[in-house]
Design an enzyme around this catalytic site. Structure first.
Site, PDB file in Angstrom:
ATOM      1  N   HIS A 119      55.618  35.524  40.745  1.00 39.80           N
ATOM      2  CA  HIS A 119      54.866  34.401  41.344  1.00 39.80           C
ATOM      3  C   HIS A 119      54.815  34.534  42.864  1.00 39.80           C
ATOM      4  CE1 HIS A 119      59.011  33.039  41.272  1.00 39.80           C
ATOM      5  NE2 HIS A 119      58.940  32.718  39.994  1.00 39.80           N
ATOM      6  N   HIS A 152      64.306  23.479  37.501  1.00 37.44           N
ATOM      7  CA  HIS A 152      65.376  23.883  38.420  1.00 37.44           C
ATOM      8  C   HIS A 152      66.405  22.780  38.631  1.00 37.44           C
ATOM      9  CE1 HIS A 152      63.787  27.825  39.308  1.00 37.44           C
ATOM     10  NE2 HIS A 152      62.593  27.272  39.274  1.00 37.44           N
TER      11      HIS A 152
END
Length: 572
Positions: A279, A327
């Site tokens: 990414h 996360h």
């Protein structure tokens, strides 16, 4: 005596030929056939009153002992391939590999039959006249969170999964690492049941070498460095030292918070060695706000993940929520909110669209269940291509979309294969490669395959009611076929492993039935080797406004309100 028929009659019978244009799904992309390898008048077609019958296009004498006799042939099919181009041909398969792209048939009665493409009594035939054949997709950013992912991947046309994990553990939710030899063995054993090719990353976050070596010896085809484990310069250097020593690839999710240095420090630690950046725009993670600059380096193999593809009106809002979950962040903690905000930047997401269209970003992947959707790699790739045609116009002056189509299909087929040392075996429909082939009706291209072939055997397909009198009555949905059943699963998919693991014979040691294939040449590749996506311009990012410039020119685009290959395809 020759028979003249109209072009319309020919296309209706044998499919499109040179110069014919085929629309891809409901996109604005049109593929034009560049070359037809078939002999007019000797086309192979199976069915009542057709040519593939004994003594005509099927040999009456050739047995399978003849190495030129095919096991399986797909006839008259349109091929879209990053290496072969956009062509019309028969595809010949034997022993699970592609042995011919050309004219199949019976050389006793037909002219110009490709020497190793004989149709005999032992040959299965599939009519491809109104289908498009592509290589099976390769997704190199898999969080192995649940085994059901493989079904969704193969149903979308992706036949190879590369990544890491151990199931729904927090470490796997966030990072693509299978840590240590014990987990590596367990995951290989678990993946025996999956109908796709698989390769695992070991955990690359270690500043000493032996803990990395042991994971590669246990089967890891590469190492993954992730910021959640600490993407420090010492870790980067250690992983790349071991990679150079053992010929494996390193993938990296860099340091969003710039805790241990900035992008320049990471590039200094990489020190010109080849690395696969995940990414690379940054919404999925990486040096804020300028990780996107990594795409300009010749030793960086830059990838996207699909949640930012393409830039739409909903992209930003969706990402903030996804980031909090993946996360383990808390909206009540200001520092966590600031962390999330630093990663989601409309300016760099808009630039990512254009960098893909320019061939600067080279690879597309999913980030499965960890901010990305495993079943949407192919869809999002073509949605991006369509958006860029609408906003930037045609690429080149060919009068068709062929170059753009080849550029984009390379992003999820040949380029990830090159990056990870497996292009000798998969990634295109070239002769000699494993016969992982996806067949599409043009109207469903990029969305819903008709048939997915694994190693020469139909593995998944659209299938109607099994109790019906014919195969097509509703309900029609994807079902596993014989290639994904019983002992056949071990014969139709492979494991990609390190050379050290192959030498150690982990197949025998772990009790595996699938073939293991060692990755090779991972350390001597570079951006220059990535097909149709090898551009290395100068990229700059304004640290305050996040504006991205390529060779001094501002690159940006507007988000769109709707995309092709979308809701109309998923009403049922």
């Amino acid at each position: 005596m020759a028979l003249t028929i109209s072009r319309a009659q020919y296309v209706a019978t044998y499919g499109p030929t040179v110069g014919d244009k085929v629309r891809l799904g409901d996109t604005n992309l049109w593929a034009t056939i560049e070359q037809d390898l078939l002999t007019k008048g000797d086309e192979c077609k199976f069915g009542g009153g057709k040519s593939v019958r004994d003594g005509m296009a099927q040999s009456g004498t050739a047995t399978r002992d003849n190495p030129n006799v095919l096991d399986f042939v797909i006839t008259n099919v349109m091929i879209i391939d990053a290496k072969l181009g956009i062509i019309k041909a028969d595809i010949g398969i034997r022993d699970g590999r592609i042995v011919g792209i050309g004219q199949a048939g019976n050389p006793d009665t037909m002219d110009n039959v490709t020497p190793n493409m004989i149709i005999g009594a032992s040959t299965e035939v599939h009519n491809g006249a109104h289908l498009i054949a592509t290589a099976g997709g390769i997704d190199t950013h898999i969080h192995f969170i649940c085994p059901q992912q493989a079904q969704h991947a193969i149903e979308s046309g992706v036949t190879t999964l590369i990544g890491g994990g151990t199931g729904p553990a927090d470490g796997t939710h966030a990072t693509t690492c299978t840590p240590g030899a014990w987990y590596m063995e367990r995951m290989f054993q678990a993946a025996e049941a999956l109908p796709v090719n698989v390769g695992f990353f070991g955990k690359g976050n270690c500043s000493t070498l032996d803990p990395l070596r042991e994971q590669i010896e246990a089967g890891a085809l590469g190492l993954k460095i992730h910021e959640d484990w600490g993407a420090t310069p010492a870790v980067i250097d250690s992983a790349l030292k071991v990679a150079d020593e053992m010929d494996i690839q390193v993938a990296i999710h860099t340091d969003t918070l710039n805790e241990s240095g900035f992008l320049e420090d990471t590039m200094k630690a990489i020190d010109g060695r080849v690395i696969h950046t995940f990414h690379t725009e940054g919404a999925g993670g990486g040096h804020a706000p300028d990780i996107i600059k990594a795409a300009m380096y010749s030793n960086v193999l830059p990838a996207s993940t699909n949640p930012t593809r393409p830039f739409t009106k909903n992209t930003i809002d969706e990402h903030l929520d996804m980031l909090m979950v993946c996360h383990h962040l808390d909206k009540r903690v200001p520092e966590d909110v600031a962390f999330a905000d630093s990663r989601i930047r409309p300016e760099t997401i808009a630039a990512e669209d254009i960098l893909h269209d320019m061939g600067v970003f080279s690879i597309m992947s999913s980030d499965s269940q960890a901010m990305g959707r495993i079943g949407e790699v192919v869809i999002r790739t073509w949605q991006t291509a369509d958006k860029m045609k609408m906003q930037r116009g045609e690429l080149g002056n060919e009068g068709n979309d062929n170059f753009r189509i080849k550029r984009y299909i390379a992003k999820y087929t040949i380029n990830p294969a090159i990056a990870h040392g497996i292009a000798e075996h998969i990634g295109s429909l070239e002769v000699g490669k494993i016969a992982d082939i996806v067949l599409w009706k043009p109207m469903f291209f990029g969305v819903k395959p008709e048939v997915v072939i694994k190693k020469g055997f139909i593995s998944y397909a659209k299938m109607g009611d099994p109790n019906a009198s014919i195969p097509t009555p509703q309900p029609v949905f994807y079902r596993p076929m014989y290639g994904a059943q019983g002992l056949a699963t071990a014969q139709t998919a492979v494991f990609f492993v390190s050379q050290a693991a192959e030498k150690a014979d982990i197949r025998e040691k772990f009790g595996l039935h699938k073939e293991t294939i060692a990755v090779k040449g991972c350390r001597n590749v570079g951006k220059k080797d990535l097909v149709h996506n090898d551009v290395t311009p100068n990229i700059t990012v304004d640290a305050e406004r996040y504006e991205v410039r390529v060779d001094g020119e501002l690159i940006t685009c507007e988000p769109v309100d709707s995309v092709p290959l979308g809701q109309r395809y998923f009403l049922f």
